[in-house]
Design a protein around this motif. Structure first.
Motif, PDB file in Angstrom:
ATOM      1  N   LEU A   1       9.295   4.633  -1.543  1.00 56.20           N
ATOM      2  CA  LEU A   1       8.423   3.673  -0.872  1.00 56.20           C
ATOM      3  C   LEU A   1       8.732   3.632   0.622  1.00 56.20           C
ATOM      4  O   LEU A   1       7.824   3.581   1.458  1.00 56.20           O
TER       5      LEU A   1
ATOM      6  N   LYS B   1       7.306   6.631   2.358  1.00 57.60           N
ATOM      7  CA  LYS B   1       5.852   6.532   2.518  1.00 57.60           C
ATOM      8  C   LYS B   1       5.487   5.686   3.737  1.00 57.60           C
ATOM      9  O   LYS B   1       4.611   6.055   4.529  1.00 57.60           O
TER      10      LYS B   1
ATOM     11  N   GLU C   1       4.512  -0.074  -5.606  1.00 61.13           N
ATOM     12  CA  GLU C   1       3.779   0.931  -4.836  1.00 61.13           C
ATOM     13  C   GLU C   1       2.402   0.410  -4.462  1.00 61.13           C
ATOM     14  O   GLU C   1       1.882   0.715  -3.376  1.00 61.13           O
TER      15      GLU C   1
ATOM     16  N   ASP D   1       0.751   0.271  -0.772  1.00 62.07           N
ATOM     17  CA  ASP D   1      -0.590   0.758  -0.451  1.00 62.07           C
ATOM     18  C   ASP D   1      -1.421  -0.341   0.206  1.00 62.07           C
ATOM     19  O   ASP D   1      -2.202  -0.071   1.138  1.00 62.07           O
TER      20      ASP D   1
END
Length: 410
Positions: free
Chosen positions: A311, A314, A396, A400
């Motif tokens: 995470l 990202k 997640e 997002d």
């Protein structure tokens, strides 16, 4: 092999995720304080209901209260790999540091040196700098202005025969780079210098083996580790004996009172063992049984690290490559904690935070008490940075949601 984190189990341990008023809100301000786990909340409720009276007196309820407090010290000590007498629970890390600074005055002489950094949260810097008014020489271990990182080789120049204490963070609450604590403490010990490490921004991501780190004093805040609003001081026995009792003279025989002169918050001390109860529940859900506390702790560290890293990668990749944002700190998740500070190029951090808030992102903007670090990096502390921070209970889908909101707002 590290198992995959069962996020449904994890989030079931935190009542905030069932709170109607928080539905749809993605929590990215964990560096300011994490959600409390149910184990802590239940212990706190039980203490106030069953044992809200002076502990350690003769009544069974009073004896029970004292036993719960003793158990909390022992449980935390076992997990941190220190002795129970080395764990002290005060009202906050800022207050704990203030007590420690006053304690050190008793062992320092005019001309003795303390090294601080400009990477620190002010709570782990300001109180030591004030000792300069008492004749103590304060030296600053300065960050690289471009990266905000500390160069360990600079200590070879900073250390002298008069250096008595080195104060530094495990990781910054802005750039989040993880300092090599064990290596720094080893170098300091070889030079005859005591070490005090601020773990406030680190421990929410990993409860460390303090014995392995080699720090003389290690500080962190339990409310950033899913617990009550207390500050933990681990003060190793050798330095504690030198500093001596800072409480009432008649408390000399009670080591847990030495560095908490105002007295403990009985209920919160008792409830703090819920943090370890949670970690053990996390372990037992994912791993086979072991009676070794240190093996459990290492497994939980691995589990949390494995959950946070992808995470973090990202978010770092998004921010680092976005043309309208400047990432502070390293872009690799292997060298930093899950705290991301950025400077937007076309708006203030406060304006960006407001936009994100309107999209269900809980975050913060400002200097976060790291004024000296921001000044060193050429950032105006009055506006500061946008800070995003998460822990292993972050999903997640929430990441997002964050990235979508950032894309719309930057």
């Amino acid at each position: 092999m590290t198992p995959r984190l069962d996020l449904n189990f994890v989030r079931s341990q935190f009542p905030a995720f069932d709170e109607a008023s928080l539905q749809g809100q993605a929590f990215f301000d964990n560096a300011g304080g994490s959600y409390a786990c149910s184990q802590v909340i239940n212990h706190l409720h039980r203490y106030y209901k069953e044992t809200k009276l002076q502990p350690y007196h003769l009544h069974p309820a009073s004896q029970k209260a004292g036993a719960q407090m003793d158990l909390a010290h022992q449980r935390l000590a076992d997990y941190l790999n220190v002795t129970s007498e080395e764990v002290h629970l005060g009202p906050s890390t800022s207050q704990n540091t203030y007590v420690l600074a006053n304690a050190f005055v008793n062992m320092l002489q005019v001309g003795d040196e303390i090294i601080v950094t400009n990477q620190d949260h002010e709570a782990n810097s300001g109180v030591w700098r004030r000792l300069g008014l008492r004749g103590i020489t304060i030296k600053e271990w300065q960050v690289d202005p471009a990266t905000g990182q500390l160069d360990i080789d600079q200590l070879d120049v900073l250390f002298t025969s008069k250096t008595k204490l080195l104060v530094f963070p495990h990781c910054s609450n802005i750039i989040a780079h993880i300092n090599p604590v064990a290596e720094i403490c080893k170098k300091a010990k070889q030079a005859g210098v005591h070490t005090l490490v601020d773990g406030v921004s680190y421990v929410g991501h990993e409860m460390p083996d303090i014995d392995a780190l080699g720090a003389d004093i290690y500080l962190f805040s339990l409310y950033k580790v899913f617990g009550p609003h207390l500050g933990v001081m681990v003060i190793r026995s050798g330095i504690a004996s030198i500093l001596g009792n800072q409480s009432h003279y008649f408390n000399e025989a009670y080591k847990h009172k030495w560095f908490v002169p105002a007295g403990p918050d009985h209920a919160q001390v008792a409830a703090s063992k819920g943090v370890i109860d949670y970690f053990e529940a996390l372990h037992d859900h994912h791993y086979e049984y072991t009676d070794s506390t240190q093996e459990k702790a290492e497994r939980v560290r691995s589990l949390i690290h494995a959950a946070e890293t992808p995470l973090l990668s990202k978010v770092l990749s998004f921010v680092d490559h976005h043309p309208n944002a400047t990432l502070l700190g390293p872009s690799s998740p292997s060298t930093r904690a899950a705290v991301i500070a950025l400077v937007p190029k076309h708006q203030s951090p406060q304006e960006l935070a407001q936009s994100l808030t309107e999209q269900g992102i809980i975050c913060g903007a400002g200097h976060f008490y790291s004024v000296r670090l921001l000044e060193a990096m050429g950032i105006d502390p009055a506006s500061g940075v946008l800070r995003l921070s998460f822990v292993h209970y972050t999903s997640e889908a929430e990441v997002d949601q964050l990235l979508t909101a950032l894309e719309c707002s930057l």
